[in-house]
Design a protein around this motif. Structure first.
Motif: not given
Length: 363
Positions: A190-198, A260-278
């Motif tokens: 999975g991927a982890g990242f920070t996004a705006p709290n929409h 649900w909110e998946t498309p928006r979260l995927l957009e936030a993933m691409t924009a995130a500067d703290d993306f990590y994967f494990s």
């Protein structure tokens, strides 16, 4: 004692010997604290250029509180409590269908990982040498010590070397063999990242599970931010070593068609500067030491994030190893054997929890 421009502190003279620890996350600084207290000269090398500022919140359970108390930081750590209130279970449309209590994800106490890292570094910085932006690339041991090669600094000699550098430990690979021999994949990445709290979450989280996928998002200390985890079923941990572009593409493919909110979260993933994967994986070794080299925490016996025991296990492992070295008067052969004998039952229990947690995800 200075080895490069990124050396942060200096250690005083060695009373019991020189120890090199690889990894400055949790297990490494915790062990550094106990060893320095017991009279060792300690150096910590970390491949990141500075203290890591990424990662989810971490939680504490059971005997980990005794370790924090012994280190004198329990109250300070408690002061960083995220005070999570629970997690809502959502169906495919985003409608709430249930609630999980806070302790499912937060344990008995949960704090942002970056805050724990800072506390442990502050606790040890005056007496431990930290070398950032460097990594071990060679280990050659004999009866009297270990010659250590570095990617940037000149080689140095230590009495003991301890790997506290995670699932893909450089120390373990050099001293024990290939990662593929010891990593046991649990079927999810999975991927982890920070996004705006929409989503407007306030010290709470949401969990939406599909067949082979899971979205977990929560907001804790910063009400403007949302911590997001997008997990999905995988056959191996191979994606861990791929590029970010390849990892993001794998996430998009796994969640294609989700509403649900998946498309928006995927957009936030691409924009995130703290993306990590494990990947959810465990480390299984027949032994945790080889001569003057030993492993602690995830490097030696990762139980997987699904166990909820990673941070507690790291702290308890660090204290156990240090105590055994003290009781053996520095006899590393005796100490390493006693450390492993004492801790293995605890690790086995936690790894069983990790496998159970991953199996629950798989439906």
């Amino acid at each position: 004692m200075t080895t490069n421009a990124n050396t942060k502190t200096k250690a005083t003279k060695a009373e019991k010997g020189k120890v090199l620890i690889s990894g400055a996350s949790v297990a490494g600084p915790a062990l550094a604290y106990f060893l320095r207290r017991d009279g060792y000269e300690v150096t910590v090398v970390e491949r990141a250029p500075d203290l890591r500022d990424t990662g989810y919140a971490v939680d504490f359970r059971g005997a980990a509180f005794d370790v924090l108390q012994e280190m004198g930081v329990l109250d300070e750590v408690r002061g960083q409590d995220t005070k999570m209130r629970g997690t809502a279970l959502l169906d495919a449309t985003g409608a709430e269908i249930g609630q999980l209590p806070a302790e499912v994800f937060a344990g008995e106490l949960e704090v942002p990982k970056r805050e724990l890292t800072r506390i442990l570094h502050r606790l040890t910085a005056a007496d431990v040498e930290y070398v950032f932006d460097d990594s071990i690339n060679a280990l050659a041991q004999d009866d009297n010590g270990v010659e250590v090669g570095f990617e940037r600094a000149v080689s140095r000699r230590f009495d003991l070397v301890i790997g506290a550098d995670g699932n893909y430990s450089k120390v373990r690979r050099l001293a024990f063999g290939p990662h593929s021999d010891v990593i046991r994949h649990l079927g999810m990445s999975g991927a982890g990242f920070t996004a705006p709290n929409h989503l407007g979450l306030d010290r709470s989280g949401v969990l939406q599970q599909g067949k082979g996928t899971a979205i977990y998002a929560f907001s804790a200390a910063d009400p403007k931010s949302l911590m997001v985890s997008l997990s999905f079923a995988t056959d191996s941990p191979a994606l861990d070593r791929r590029s970010r572009d390849e990892q993001e593409q794998a996430v998009r493919e796994a969640f294609a068609g989700n509403a649900w909110e998946t498309p928006r979260l995927l957009e936030a993933m691409t924009a995130a500067d703290d993306f990590y994967f494990s990947s959810a994986s465990q480390i299984h070794l027949d032994r945790w030491s080889h001569g003057r080299i030993a492993l602690i925490g995830d490097a030696g016996y990762c139980a997987a994030p699904t166990s909820g025991m990673g941070t507690s296990q790291a702290l308890i492992g660090a204290r156990t190893l240090a105590r055994q070295l003290a009781e053996a008067s520095g006899d590393h052969v005796t100490a390493f054997a006693a450390y492993e004998a004492e801790l293995r039952p605890y690790v086995a229990e936690n790894q069983a929890k990790g496998r159970e947690g991953a199996a629950m995800f798989g439906g």
